[in-house]
Design a protein around this motif. Sequence first.
Motif, PDB file in Angstrom:
ATOM      1  N   ILE A 246      62.429  61.350 -64.332  1.00  0.00           N
ATOM      2  CA  ILE A 246      62.472  62.299 -65.452  1.00  0.00           C
ATOM      3  C   ILE A 246      61.308  62.035 -66.402  1.00  0.00           C
ATOM      4  O   ILE A 246      60.657  62.961 -66.895  1.00  0.00           O
ATOM      5  CB  ILE A 246      63.821  62.197 -66.184  1.00  0.00           C
ATOM      6  N   ARG A 247      61.033  60.745 -66.635  1.00  0.00           N
ATOM      7  CA  ARG A 247      59.911  60.387 -67.513  1.00  0.00           C
ATOM      8  C   ARG A 247      58.583  60.804 -66.883  1.00  0.00           C
ATOM      9  O   ARG A 247      57.712  61.360 -67.549  1.00  0.00           O
ATOM     10  CB  ARG A 247      59.906  58.881 -67.775  1.00  0.00           C
ATOM     11  N   GLU A 248      58.440  60.559 -65.581  1.00  0.00           N
ATOM     12  CA  GLU A 248      57.176  60.845 -64.900  1.00  0.00           C
ATOM     13  C   GLU A 248      56.818  62.328 -64.929  1.00  0.00           C
ATOM     14  O   GLU A 248      55.641  62.680 -65.045  1.00  0.00           O
ATOM     15  CB  GLU A 248      57.237  60.353 -63.455  1.00  0.00           C
ATOM     16  N   ILE A 249      57.814  63.194 -64.797  1.00  0.00           N
ATOM     17  CA  ILE A 249      57.496  64.627 -64.780  1.00  0.00           C
ATOM     18  C   ILE A 249      57.249  65.167 -66.194  1.00  0.00           C
ATOM     19  O   ILE A 249      56.838  66.312 -66.346  1.00  0.00           O
ATOM     20  CB  ILE A 249      58.589  65.456 -64.075  1.00  0.00           C
ATOM     21  N   GLY A 250      57.506  64.341 -67.205  1.00  0.00           N
ATOM     22  CA  GLY A 250      57.254  64.771 -68.577  1.00  0.00           C
ATOM     23  C   GLY A 250      58.299  65.710 -69.121  1.00  0.00           C
ATOM     24  O   GLY A 250      58.006  66.527 -70.014  1.00  0.00           O
ATOM     25  N   PHE A 251      59.520  65.595 -68.621  1.00  0.00           N
ATOM     26  CA  PHE A 251      60.580  66.476 -69.110  1.00  0.00           C
ATOM     27  C   PHE A 251      60.928  66.144 -70.555  1.00  0.00           C
ATOM     28  O   PHE A 251      61.112  64.984 -70.917  1.00  0.00           O
ATOM     29  CB  PHE A 251      61.824  66.335 -68.236  1.00  0.00           C
ATOM     30  N   ALA A 252      61.032  67.163 -71.386  1.00  0.00           N
ATOM     31  CA  ALA A 252      61.444  67.008 -72.782  1.00  0.00           C
ATOM     32  C   ALA A 252      62.633  67.919 -73.018  1.00  0.00           C
ATOM     33  O   ALA A 252      62.549  69.126 -72.816  1.00  0.00           O
ATOM     34  CB  ALA A 252      60.301  67.372 -73.724  1.00  0.00           C
ATOM     35  N   GLY A 253      63.735  67.342 -73.422  1.00  0.00           N
ATOM     36  CA  GLY A 253      64.923  68.147 -73.642  1.00  0.00           C
ATOM     37  C   GLY A 253      66.165  67.307 -73.510  1.00  0.00           C
ATOM     38  O   GLY A 253      66.140  66.103 -73.764  1.00  0.00           O
ATOM     39  N   PHE A 254      67.255  67.934 -73.071  1.00  0.00           N
ATOM     40  CA  PHE A 254      68.546  67.264 -73.050  1.00  0.00           C
ATOM     41  C   PHE A 254      69.018  66.928 -71.649  1.00  0.00           C
ATOM     42  O   PHE A 254      68.845  67.706 -70.703  1.00  0.00           O
ATOM     43  CB  PHE A 254      69.607  68.138 -73.727  1.00  0.00           C
ATOM     44  N   ALA A 255      69.630  65.758 -71.550  1.00  0.00           N
ATOM     45  CA  ALA A 255      70.443  65.382 -70.404  1.00  0.00           C
ATOM     46  C   ALA A 255      71.840  65.144 -70.954  1.00  0.00           C
ATOM     47  O   ALA A 255      72.026  64.321 -71.856  1.00  0.00           O
ATOM     48  CB  ALA A 255      69.902  64.119 -69.746  1.00  0.00           C
ATOM     49  N   ASN A 256      72.812  65.887 -70.463  1.00  0.00           N
ATOM     50  CA  ASN A 256      74.178  65.786 -70.971  1.00  0.00           C
ATOM     51  C   ASN A 256      75.040  64.928 -70.053  1.00  0.00           C
ATOM     52  O   ASN A 256      75.039  65.124 -68.834  1.00  0.00           O
ATOM     53  CB  ASN A 256      74.798  67.179 -71.100  1.00  0.00           C
TER      54      ASN A 256
END
Length: 284
Positions: A246-256
């Motif tokens: 998740i960090r590598e792809i640069g995702f910014a937002g929520f994980a619930n």
Amino acid sequence: MAVLSRRSFLGSAFAASVCSRMAFAEQTRLRIGVTDWNLFLGAKTDAVSLAAKLGFDGIQVSFGRELVDGKLPTDNPEIISRYLDLARQFQIPIDGTCVDRLHDNGLKSDALAPKWVADSIRLTKALGVKVLLLPFFGRWALQTKPEMDYVADALRELGPEATKAGVILGLEDTISAEDNVRIMERSKSESVLVYYDVGNSFKAGFDPAKEIRWLGKDRICQFHLKDNPHFLGEGSIQFPPIVEAIREIGFAGFANLETDTPSKDLDADMRRNLNYIRNLVAKA
């Protein structure tokens, strides 16, 4: 007018730079929310205050399954206003919604399903939320190509309405990342993305970290994290490589978190899972 000294200027510039970086980090970090149904408060406004009390960054709310006067139970201006008031009062965002009525009228074939999705788009917009989860499970799970094509065609009709409302329709299911992308492409809508649930994908035999990297940040709208009935990190799913992906792809937002309560102590179990994931995110 006082003349700003070089030292003062450099100091203020440094402070502004730090503030700017902090603001950027806040906008781009992975934030951890929780589903209202795992708080045993599905479609209940009390979920907002409980999520805040437990220390979550956000709350994903469901619109309910038992119809009231032919409408979703939360399809009421007073209820929507209550959600908004509580979110402001407890300073916690509603990070997502769920049209859980699709567990009764599935989008893969039920003629009633598009209405519930359309109503949920309207309610999601009223809440000021961007992500609406569309579930495909049980007898409504996607299993064949014709079923996937049917869903894609239904989403092609719903897509313009979602786009106009500024709402993303997130597909949560048990099929592969590749099959989800085929639905997205056939729908021809920029508002159809993957709602990636690591527990569902792992149980279906897929490698979550590999699929997350393959999908990339632009095809994922949000995550569910779970390894039920276990505590996170104590079951079969390896979460460190997932958080790293998740960090590598640069995702910014929520994980619930969509986690069970193994000890039957809701508060303690939720905090335990939340602390586990937060520690992984901090290390990543």
